[in-house]
Design an enzyme around this catalytic site. Structure first.
Site, mmCIF file in Angstrom:
data_model
loop_
_atom_site.group_PDB
_atom_site.id
_atom_site.type_symbol
_atom_site.label_atom_id
_atom_site.label_comp_id
_atom_site.label_asym_id
_atom_site.label_seq_id
_atom_site.Cartn_x
_atom_site.Cartn_y
_atom_site.Cartn_z
ATOM 1 N N GLY A 280 0.858 -1.189 0.000
ATOM 2 C CA GLY A 280 0.000 0.000 0.000
ATOM 3 C C GLY A 280 0.886 1.229 0.000
ATOM 4 N N THR B 169 -2.419 3.601 3.064
ATOM 5 C CA THR B 169 -3.569 3.414 2.181
ATOM 6 C C THR B 169 -4.703 2.658 2.881
ATOM 7 O OG1 THR B 169 -2.774 1.278 1.386
ATOM 8 C CG2 THR B 169 -2.034 3.231 0.169
ATOM 9 N N TYR C 175 1.035 2.284 24.296
ATOM 10 C CA TYR C 175 1.920 2.571 23.163
ATOM 11 C C TYR C 175 3.242 3.084 23.711
ATOM 12 C CZ TYR C 175 3.229 4.505 18.579
ATOM 13 O OH TYR C 175 3.846 4.789 17.392
#
Ligand SMILES: Cc1cc2nc3c(=O)[nH]c(=O)nc-3n(C[C@H](O)[C@H](O)[C@H](O)COP(=O)(O)OP(=O)(O)OC[C@H]3O[C@@H](n4cnc5c(N)ncnc54)[C@H](O)[C@@H]3O)c2cc1C
Length: 541
Positions: free
Chosen positions: A129, A199, A461
């Site tokens: 992508g 994408t 994270y």
């Protein structure tokens, strides 16, 4: 779209400009014990790619099927993704494998032909992508590989304004998609930090999460239907809002990381452009107070679009970044404010920053914000930190390039777990990385945030930063990654909340899914791609 730097992130014309931010620079120098010298990277001309392994006849035949290139720039930029390991290798010119050919199909028929041709000639295909994978998802692993870059399949084919859905080709990039939807009065509201260069197909193939996922969901919640082409066929799931017709095939294809086929298009769920946005910041006493705050907000049925809690290390770093014009908390720690915090018993070492963003009809936004504000166990900073965060949210990947120039290892990893386990997983994973960094005799630090929040839990994270051990960068990185992933797996976290599995997490796939789970994935692979044409060496399959 501007050409992406082959050695880093984003447009070749754009730089973060770390050198101009003296405060941040001296902070980094201090915490990492650096001499701030710059390490040169190879020039494009000095990089040698492995020889092309397929015959001229095959290249000519591929060129008849679709746009196909064997140019050095195309092969190099499609040989790996954009994780730390990729960037170190590409800067050092350490290119072990590269696709022989990069194909740019323009139609679905060309995708079909490409897949069938690869099967017939026993070649491999890597669906590609934006190439922003950070887990080795697009890395070339063997000779005889064609990279299928999907970016020319980039049309919004139709928008159903009644159902609020759009039928979109998979190669469309984030900004292009949002621009077209905005013109029609809608948004998908999927904004990963890689938004500018990733994408729709890549998001679906990796089960990606955008920064607004708390309200709008992850990509798997946003896809109503999809079509995937595999060698010798295609599968389309039904465009219906929900179904009880047995197992959910669509969800088996979402997250398939290019192993089963190429996703060519999808029907995505839209939202009207929000009438009102309210983004603001709070300062909290410590991370634990923040965790409780977020849980209580969600469990009181209040759903911010963005809920982002930084731990004290990340808050400190943000404050340093904030001393530049790219800053998020400009002036936050002015003396008067520090004094105010101290009076309330807040210690500078422990305070944590919380960004809350609400979107939607004005009255609802106001109500949700006021309710959340009452729940937050901390001091309200007003809207300016929220607005700054929103403005600069795609900037940090550019900083990574500047850090790499200075010989700094910087990467991220992530997981998710239920609230009851968040404090334990947070602390243990952080500790495992800090220990691993120390074992190389260098200085470093680990900072963490929570940014995808659910009623029952949240993601964690981590960004890990250390002085590179020159000549051993990959080994050093692998050790930290392994220490963290082992800890995550043995402490109830998921192997990945949104980056996916790729090559880098493949060794842990059985710990995540169990033997039977992996057997099911292997059977699906066999069902779509028995000749193993697609994305070899990924997910351990
Ligand atoms: C700076 C930075 C920030 C990031 N931030 C986020 C974030 O906020 N949230 C997040 O979720 N991720 C993030 N990522 C990771 C990455 O951007 C995501 O995994 C993204 O979904 C990948 O999209 P892509 O189009 O670049 O896919 P690629 O990297 O090209 O491919 C990823 C995987 O999907 C497969 N694939 C791609 N297209 C198709 C297709 N059409 N059909 C079948 N398979 C396909 C590939 O074979 C590969 O296995 C970040 C990465 C970077 C470098």
């Amino acid at each position: 779209m501007e050409l992406m730097k082959w050695w880093g992130w984003g447009s070749e014309k754009k730089e973060y400009g770390l050198k101009k931010n003296k405060k941040l620079l001296s902070y980094i120098q201090d915490v990492l014990g650096l001499d701030l010298r710059e390490y040169p990277k190879k020039t494009f001309e000095n990089i040698t790619l492995p020889d092309i392994t397929v015959s001229k006849k095959i290249i000519d035949e591929l060129k008849l099927l679709t746009n196909a290139s064997t140019e050095k720039h195309d092969r190099l930029t499609h040989s790996m993704g954009k994780g730390y390991k990729d960037l170190v290798r590409i800067r050092n010119g350490d290119i072990r494998q590269a696709p022989d050919v990069v194909a740019y199909p323009e139609t679905v028929e060309e995708v079909e032909k490409l897949l069938n041709y690869a099967k017939e000639k026993k070649l491999k295909i890597i669906p590609f992508g934006g190439g922003t994978s950070v887990v080795g998802g697009v890395e070339t692993t063997c000779p005889g590989t064609i990279c299928a870059d999907m970016k020319k399949l980039d049309k919004v084919m139709s928008i159903d304004t009644v159902s609020q859905t759009a039928h979109v080709q998979a190669g469309i990039l984030g900004p292009d998609l949002e621009e077209k939807l905005t013109k029609a009065g809608f948004t998908l509201s999927h904004f990963p930090q890689s938004f500018e260069y990733s994408t729709l197909g890549g998001w679906i193939a990796t089960r990606a999460a955008g920064q607004n996922s708390t309200k709008y969901g992850k990509i798997e919640d946003m896809v109503e239907a999809l079509t995937m082409h595999y060698p010798g066929g295609k599968i389309s799931t039904k465009t219906v809002p929900a179904s009880a017709s047995g197992s959910d095939i669509k969800q088996l294809l979402i997250g398939s990381e290019g192993l089963f086929g190429i996703i060519t298009d999808a029907v995505i769920r839209l939202h009207p452009l929000p009438e009102h946005k309210h983004y603001s910041g709070f300062i909290l006493k410590n991370f634990d107070e923040g965790i409780t705050t977020l849980r209580e907000i969600l469990q009181n049925e209040i759903t911010p679009a963005v809920a982002r809690l930084s731990d004290s290390e990340e808050t400190r770093a943000m404050m340093k970044i904030g001393s530049s014009d790219k800053g998020i908390v400009n002036g936050l720690m002015k003396d008067a404010f520090k004094f105010y915090l101290k009076k309330r018993g807040y210690s500078g070492d422990e305070v944590c920053m919380l960004i809350l963003g609400f979107e939607g009809p004005k009255d609802k936004v106001r109500f949700d914000f006021e309710t959340a504000k009452k729940i937050v166990r901390g001091a309200y900073l007003g809207t300016s930190p929220g607005k700054q965060w929103l403005k600069n949210r795609f900037e940090l990947p550019y900083l990574r390039d500047d850090l790499l120039d200075l010989g700094i290892l910087v990467d991220t990893l992530e997981s998710a777990t239920n609230w009851s386990n968040i404090p334990c997983l947070y602390a243990k994973t952080k500790q495992s990385m800090e220990d691993s960094i120390k074992s190389y005799g260098v200085k470093g630090f680990v900072q963490t945030h929570i940014s995808h929040v659910y009623r029952e839990g949240a993601s964690l994270y981590y960004t890990f930063v250390a002085k590179e051990v020159k000549g051993k960068e990959i080994e050093q990185w692998t050790e930290i990654k392994k220490a963290a992933t082992d800890t995550i797996i043995s402490n109830g976290g998921t192997l990945s909340h949104h980056h996916g599995v790729g090559k880098d997490h493949a060794a842990w796939i059985e710990h995540e899914h169990g033997k039977k789970g992996v057997e099911i994935i292997k059977k699906l692979k066999e069902c779509f791609d028995p000749d193993k044409v697609l994305n070899p060496g990924k997910m351990g399959i």
